[in-house]
Design a protein around this motif. Structure first.
Motif, PDB file in Angstrom:
ATOM      1  N   THR A 166       0.835  -1.203   0.000  1.00  0.00           N
ATOM      2  CA  THR A 166       0.000   0.000   0.000  1.00  0.00           C
ATOM      3  C   THR A 166       0.869   1.254   0.000  1.00  0.00           C
ATOM      4  OG1 THR A 166      -1.856  -1.077   1.100  1.00  0.00           O
ATOM      5  CG2 THR A 166      -1.709   1.313   1.318  1.00  0.00           C
ATOM      6  N   THR A 182      -5.197   1.367   2.875  1.00  0.00           N
ATOM      7  CA  THR A 182      -5.548   0.060   3.429  1.00  0.00           C
ATOM      8  C   THR A 182      -6.585   0.220   4.536  1.00  0.00           C
ATOM      9  OG1 THR A 182      -3.380  -0.925   3.005  1.00  0.00           O
ATOM     10  CG2 THR A 182      -4.662  -1.901   4.758  1.00  0.00           C
ATOM     11  N   LYS A 237      -3.165   3.476   6.638  1.00  0.00           N
ATOM     12  CA  LYS A 237      -3.757   2.223   7.119  1.00  0.00           C
ATOM     13  C   LYS A 237      -4.820   2.589   8.129  1.00  0.00           C
ATOM     14  CE  LYS A 237      -1.370  -0.281   9.938  1.00  0.00           C
ATOM     15  NZ  LYS A 237      -0.283  -1.134  10.422  1.00  0.00           N
TER      16      LYS A 237
END
Length: 247
Positions: A166, A182, A237
């Motif tokens: 990512t 993510t 994330k």
């Protein structure tokens, strides 16, 4: 077909989190293409979305190697009038077992579906998004990548690879308008986790939320990253775990 309509490709989109994402994005006026193995579930998902006024198509695909990813990308592009605006890499497998219990076939299968397929889907679609100057990719990871949990060596390490990719993809394609992020779910109730529901409840009981997530709750985080509400979010994330990783 309206060429201005945004289109999302969702792998593993016929059940669980993937299906919840498809329904949510369709409700926002986004055409969704759901990919999965099971034709019956795929058709049921598409019918449900269409009956609610959304636009949806199903592509049957086993995935698991570069060739299947390329074929899926081409089919999706053909269905969507030449462009995919949102890619949700959701398909995955999560076997459990101690390292010495897992064989080479297990290793190859997990990494083929959890890492190789997303890798080559991004390889096919991200350059087209970059050429157009916009696009969004959301990879579905897991908090299993954050801990050394006994029995999840293959699953956890494959999701750790996705977390790293990512960041790399955000660096590679972000300058050309492609946002890559993510979502990292914690314990979640889906059809696929029914067989380990006791373990999910036990893990969730240790978190501040004191319960597992629903598929819709994880899908809401993915939908956020798929829309302009997250226009300045690159390479992030987003952990959606009820607070497990916070304690």
């Amino acid at each position: 077909m309206n060429s201005n309509l945004r289109t999302a490709l969702i792998t593993g989109g016929t059940s669980g989190i993937g299906r919840a994402v498809a329904k949510q994005l369709a409700s926002l006026g986004i055409r969704v293409i759901v990919a999965g193995r099971n034709e019956e579930r795929g058709n049921q998902t598409v019918d449900a979305i269409r009956n609610s006024g959304g636009k949806a198509n199903f592509i049957q695909s086993d995935l698991g190697d570069a060739s299947s990813a390329r074929i899926l990308a081409k089919c999706a592009i053909d269905l969507s009038n030449g462009h995919i605006d949102i890619l949700v890499n959701n398909a995955g497998t999560y076997p459990s077992g101690l390292t010495h219990e897992m064989g080479e076939k297990d290793f190859e299968y997990v990494y083929a579906l959890n890492v190789k397929t997303p890798y080559f889907l991004v390889a096919e679609l991200a350059p087209l998004m970059a050429e157009k100057g916009s696009g969004t990719i959301i990879n579905v990871s897991s908090i299993a990548a954050e801990y050394g949990i006994s029995g999840v060596s293959l699953y956890g390490s494959s999701k750790a690879a996705i977390n790293y990719l990512t960041k790399v993809w955000a660096a590679e394609y972000g300058p050309n308008g492609v946002r890559v992020n993510t979502v990292s779910p914690g314990p979640t109730y889906t059809e696929g986790t029914e067989s380990v529901s006791d373990g999910i409840v036990q893990m969730a009981s240790q978190a501040p939320a004191r319960r597992p997530a629903s598929a819709d709750e994880i899908a809401s985080a993915i939908s956020f990253l798929a829309t302009e509400h997250s226009s300045f979010v690159y390479g992030a994330k987003l952990i959606v775990d009820g607070g497990i990783t916070a304690i």
